[in-house]
Design an enzyme around this catalytic site. Structure first.
Site, PDB file in Angstrom:
ATOM      1  N   CYS A   1      13.730  11.730   5.403  1.00  0.00           N
ATOM      2  CA  CYS A   1      13.806  11.456   7.089  1.00  0.00           C
ATOM      3  C   CYS A   1      15.144  11.776   7.430  1.00  0.00           C
ATOM      4  O   CYS A   1      15.533  11.861   8.634  1.00  0.00           O
ATOM      5  CB  CYS A   1      13.298  10.226   7.334  1.00  0.00           C
TER       6      CYS A   1
ATOM      7  N   GLU B   1      10.182   2.802  10.281  1.00  0.00           N
ATOM      8  CA  GLU B   1      11.299   3.955  10.020  1.00  0.00           C
ATOM      9  C   GLU B   1      10.218   5.250  10.130  1.00  0.00           C
ATOM     10  O   GLU B   1       9.519   5.324   9.317  1.00  0.00           O
ATOM     11  CB  GLU B   1      11.535   3.490   8.660  1.00  0.00           C
TER      12      GLU B   1
ATOM     13  N   GLY C   1       7.456   6.229   7.360  1.00  0.00           N
ATOM     14  CA  GLY C   1       6.376   7.215   7.188  1.00  0.00           C
ATOM     15  C   GLY C   1       6.423   8.210   8.601  1.00  0.00           C
ATOM     16  O   GLY C   1       7.382   8.003   9.321  1.00  0.00           O
ATOM     17  N   SER C   2       5.339   8.884   8.716  1.00  0.00           N
ATOM     18  CA  SER C   2       5.326   9.669   9.923  1.00  0.00           C
ATOM     19  C   SER C   2       5.163   9.145  11.249  1.00  0.00           C
ATOM     20  O   SER C   2       4.680   8.039  11.206  1.00  0.00           O
ATOM     21  CB  SER C   2       4.006  10.864   9.692  1.00  0.00           C
TER      22      SER C   2
ATOM     23  N   GLY D   1       2.932   6.045  12.147  1.00  0.00           N
ATOM     24  CA  GLY D   1       3.669   4.606  12.604  1.00  0.00           C
ATOM     25  C   GLY D   1       3.258   4.161  13.952  1.00  0.00           C
ATOM     26  O   GLY D   1       3.114   2.902  14.006  1.00  0.00           O
TER      27      GLY D   1
ATOM     28  N   LYS E   1       0.984  -1.240   0.136  1.00  0.00           N
ATOM     29  CA  LYS E   1      -0.060   0.032   0.122  1.00  0.00           C
ATOM     30  C   LYS E   1       0.901   1.308   0.029  1.00  0.00           C
ATOM     31  O   LYS E   1       1.483   1.549   1.098  1.00  0.00           O
ATOM     32  CB  LYS E   1      -1.029  -0.073   1.264  1.00  0.00           C
TER      33      LYS E   1
ATOM     34  N   GLU F   1      10.104  17.439  14.294  1.00  0.00           N
ATOM     35  CA  GLU F   1      10.306  17.449  12.774  1.00  0.00           C
ATOM     36  C   GLU F   1       9.380  18.198  12.002  1.00  0.00           C
ATOM     37  O   GLU F   1       8.122  18.346  12.295  1.00  0.00           O
ATOM     38  CB  GLU F   1       9.884  15.958  12.447  1.00  0.00           C
TER      39      GLU F   1
HETATM   40  C1  UN1 Z   1      14.154   8.686   3.567  1.00  0.00           C
HETATM   41  O1  UN1 Z   1      14.309   9.796   3.642  1.00  0.00           O
HETATM   42  O2  UN1 Z   1      12.932   8.067   3.941  1.00  0.00           O
HETATM   43  O3  UN1 Z   1      20.207   8.563   3.125  1.00  0.00           O
HETATM   44  C2  UN1 Z   1      15.259   7.783   2.968  1.00  0.00           C
HETATM   45  C3  UN1 Z   1      19.372   9.225   2.150  1.00  0.00           C
HETATM   46  C4  UN1 Z   1      18.346   8.029   0.845  1.00  0.00           C
HETATM   47  C5  UN1 Z   1      17.391   7.409   1.668  1.00  0.00           C
HETATM   48  C6  UN1 Z   1      16.348   8.334   2.502  1.00  0.00           C
HETATM   49  N1  UN1 Z   1      19.575   7.569   0.472  1.00  0.00           N
HETATM   50  O4  UN1 Z   1      19.043  10.170   2.300  1.00  0.00           O
END
Ligand code: UN1
Length: 495
Positions: A282, A248, A226-227, A231, A174, A379
Site C-alpha cells: 500500500c 488502512e 486491505g482494499s 474496507g 481472520k 490504485e
Molecule cells: C503495506 O503495504 O500494507 O512501509 C505495509 C512499508 C512497510 C509496510 C507496508 N514497512 O513499505
C-alpha cells in the site's frame, strides 16, 4: 502439498465445523500449496467465545508479564524467521529479502510493544478540589477482531495483535484467504512462546468469515487492512453496529524528483519502491512526479534499470521481482495497462505477461501521463509506474495532494529549503526525503489521510489507541461530598 491448515481456537487446532476447505496456491507455480479450513459464522462464534473466556484472566495478568510473553515471542520468531520467510515467499510470491523484512517487522513490533508492558503510559493532572486525585488510564476493551491482507502477512497482523495483546485484549484473527499457511505458522510462534489458550484465535476463510467477525456482537473493535472496496464495507457495517474501527486501505503514492536530485539515488529508490513486492504494497510508488529538466535522463535510467530486473520464483536469491499474488491481481494490472494505452499514455517498457507459468507481469513504465488519467488516480497494486511531468515544486505538491488517497509520498532534492517546504505541504500520513515511499519503521505512526483510512494510525505510541479505551479515575479522599466551590472553601478552612 502441505498439511491442512486448521483454525486455532481455545488453544486447539481444529477443522471448520462444516469440514469445508479452500486451496492456497503458490503464485509462482500456480500449484496448490495447501488447503485450509473454510470457516463460517459458527467457527467465528466458537473463536469469539474462546476469546471472551480467555479475556477474563488475560486482562488481569499484569502488563509486564504480558510483555515477557511478547519478548519470548520475539525470540522464538527470530529463530523461525527463515522458515516463515520461505513459507511466505511460496504462498504469496514476494522475494526472500522482502519476506525476511516482513517477519523482522513483527520481531521489532514485539520488542516495542513488549516494552509497553512496563509503560502503557497514562497521566495524572491537577484536579479542581482539595484532597482529590485524578488520573487517566488506558483500559483493555475485550475481544478485538482483526482482518488482514496477504501482502504483509506477518508484519501487518503484528501491528494489530501485539498492541491489542499487550493492552490486555483477546484476539480473533481472520487473515487473507491467500495466506492461510503462513498465518497458521505465525500463530504457532505465539503458542510456542506460551501465550495462554484462547487469547489469540485464528479463523481462516474468505469474505463470509470476515463478515461474521465484523458482525459478531461480542467483537467491539475491528482493525482492517486491505482494499478500499472491502474496507468501506467493513466500516459501514461495523459503524451501523456502533463498533470502533481502524482502517488502512489504498494508496496512490508518489515520488517527486526535482531537477537538482541525486539521479543515481533516485533511480535506485524508485525501482525498489515501484517494483519491489511487485508493486503490491500500500506504500508502493505508482506515480513519479518529475520536474521537466531531469525528465529525459531519469526515464532513460529507469528503463535501463527496469530492463535489468530478473523475474522468477522469490526463493531464487538472484531474482528481483516475484509474481503477482493471484490471477485476479494480474488481471487488474493488465486491465490498467489497457486503460493507460487507451487514455493516451506512452508505454515505454513492460506492459506484458512473460511467457512462463505463474502470475508474473513485467515491470511497466508509462510516460506522458496526465493528472486526470485513471492511471494517475486509481490504485493498481502492481508493477506499473506512471510518470507525470511538472514545472516546479508547487505543481508537484499539488499533483501529489490531489488524489483520493494519502498514505506515503517522497521527494528527491538536494535543496534543504525545497525539502522542508515539501514536508510542510505534502498531505500524506508519511513523508520521505531522499528515500522511496516504502520502508516505514514500527516506532512511528503508520497510516494515511483522505481515502487511505479513517484517521486512525497503527504502530508507534499511538498504535495502542485502536485497542484501548481511556478510563478517567477520580479518587476523593476528603471524606466529604464536594459539589462546588462552597464545599471546597469549607474543607480548606478546616485544614
Ligand atoms: C503495506 O503495504 O500494507 O512501509 C505495509 C512499508 C512497510 C509496510 C507496508 N514497512 O513499505
Amino acid at each position: 502439498m502441505g498439511e491442512l491448515v486448521r483454525n486455532y481456537i481455545a488453544g486447539k487446532w481444529v477443522e471448520a465445523a462444516s469440514g469445508q476447505t479452500f486451496d492456497s496456491l503458490n503464485p509462482a507455480t500456480e500449484e496448490v500449496l495447501t488447503s485450509a479450513a473454510l470457516s463460517t459464522a459458527e467457527d467465528v462464534d466458537d473463536a469469539v467465545q474462546a476469546a471472551r473466556e480467555a479475556y477474563k484472566n488475560w486482562r488481569l495478568t499484569p502488563a509486564p508479564r504480558r510483555g515477557e510473553i511478547l519478548f519470548r515471542f520475539a525470540q522464538v520468531l527470530t529463530e523461525r524467521k527463515e522458515e516463515l520467510a520461505r513459507l511466505m515467499t511460496q504462498e504469496m510470491g514476494k522475494i526472500l529479502i522482502e519476506t525476511r523484512g516482513d517477519v523482522q517487522e513483527a520481531i521489532d513490533m514485539a520488542y516495542y510493544m513488549g516494552g509497553e508492558g512496563r509503560r502503557m503510559l497514562g497521566y495524572t493532572a491537577p484536579v479542581e478540589m482539595p484532597n482529590k486525585f485524578g488520573m487517566a488510564l488506558r483500559d483493555s476493551v475485550g475481544v478485538v477482531g482483526l482482518v488482514t491482507p496477504w501482502n504483509f502477512p506477518v508484519a501487518v497482523p503484528s501491528w494489530k495483535m501485539l498492541p491489542a495483546l499487550i493492552a490486555g485484549n483477546a484476539v480473533v484473527w481472520k487473515p487473507s484467504e491467500d495466506t492461510p499457511a503462513v498465518s497458521a505458522a505465525f500463530v504457532k510462534v505465539f503458542e510456542e512462546a506460551g501465550l495462554p489458550p484462547g487469547v489469540l484465535n485464528l479463523v481462516t476463510g474468505a469474505g463470509e468469515t470476515g463478515a461474521a467477525l465484523v458482525n459478531h456482537p461480542h467483537v467491539r473493535i475491528i482493525s482492517f487492512t486491505g482494499s478500499t472496496e472491502t474496507g468501506l464495507k467493513v466500516y459501514t457495517q461495523a459503524a451501523s453496529l456502533g463498533k470502533k474501527v481502524t482502517l488502512e486501505m489504498g494508496g496512490k503514492n508518489a515520488i517527486i524528483v526535482l531537477d537538482d536530485a541525486n539521479l543515481e539515488l533516485a533511480v535506485e529508490a524508485i525501482t525498489w519502491s515501484a517494483y519491489g513486492t511487485t508493486g503490491q504494497r500500500c506504500t508502493a510508488t505508482s506515480r513519479l512526479i518529475v520536474q521537466k529538466g531531469i525528465h529525459a535522463q531519469l526515464v532513460e535510467a529507469l528503463v535501463e534499470k527496469a530492463r535489468s530486473l530478473k523475474l522468477g520464483s522469490g526463493l531464487d536469491e538472484t531474482v528481483n521481482m516475484g509474481p503477482l499474488v493471484n490471477q485476479k491481481g494480474r488481471d487488474k494490472v493488465e486491465k490498467y495497462v489497457e486503460i493507460g494505452k487507451h487514455e493516451g499514455a506512452q508505454l515505454v517498457i513492460g506492459g506484458y505477461r512473460p511467457d512462463r507459468k505463474g502470475y508474473f507481469h513485467a515491470p511497466t513504465l508509462f510516460t506522458e501521463v496526465t493528472r486526470d488519467m485513471r492511471l494517475a488516480r486509481e490504485e493498481i497494486f502492481g508493477p506499473v509506474l506512471s510518470v507525470i511531468a511538472v514545472d516546479n515544486l508547487e505543481e508537484a505538491v499539488e499533483v501529489n495532494n490531489e488524489v483520493a488517497y494519502g498514505l506515503s509520498s517522497s521527494i528527491f532534492t538536494e535543496n534543504v529549503n525545497a525539502a522542508f517546504r515539501a514536508i510542510r505541504d505534502l498531505t500524506t500520513g508519511i513523508v520521505y526525503i531522499n528515500h522511496g515511499t516504502t520502508g516505514a519503521e514500527i516506532q512511528f505512526p503508520f497510516g494515511g489521510t483522505r481515502g487511505t483510512g479513517n484517521g486512525m494510525r497503527e504502530a508507534g505510541l499511538v498504535g495502542l489507541d485502536s485497542f484501548t479505551e481511556w478510563k478517567s479515575v477520580y479518587v476523593d479522599y476528603s471524606g466529604r461530598l464536594q459539589r462546588a466551590q462552597i464545599d471546597t472553601d469549607s474543607i480548606l478552612s478546616e485544614q
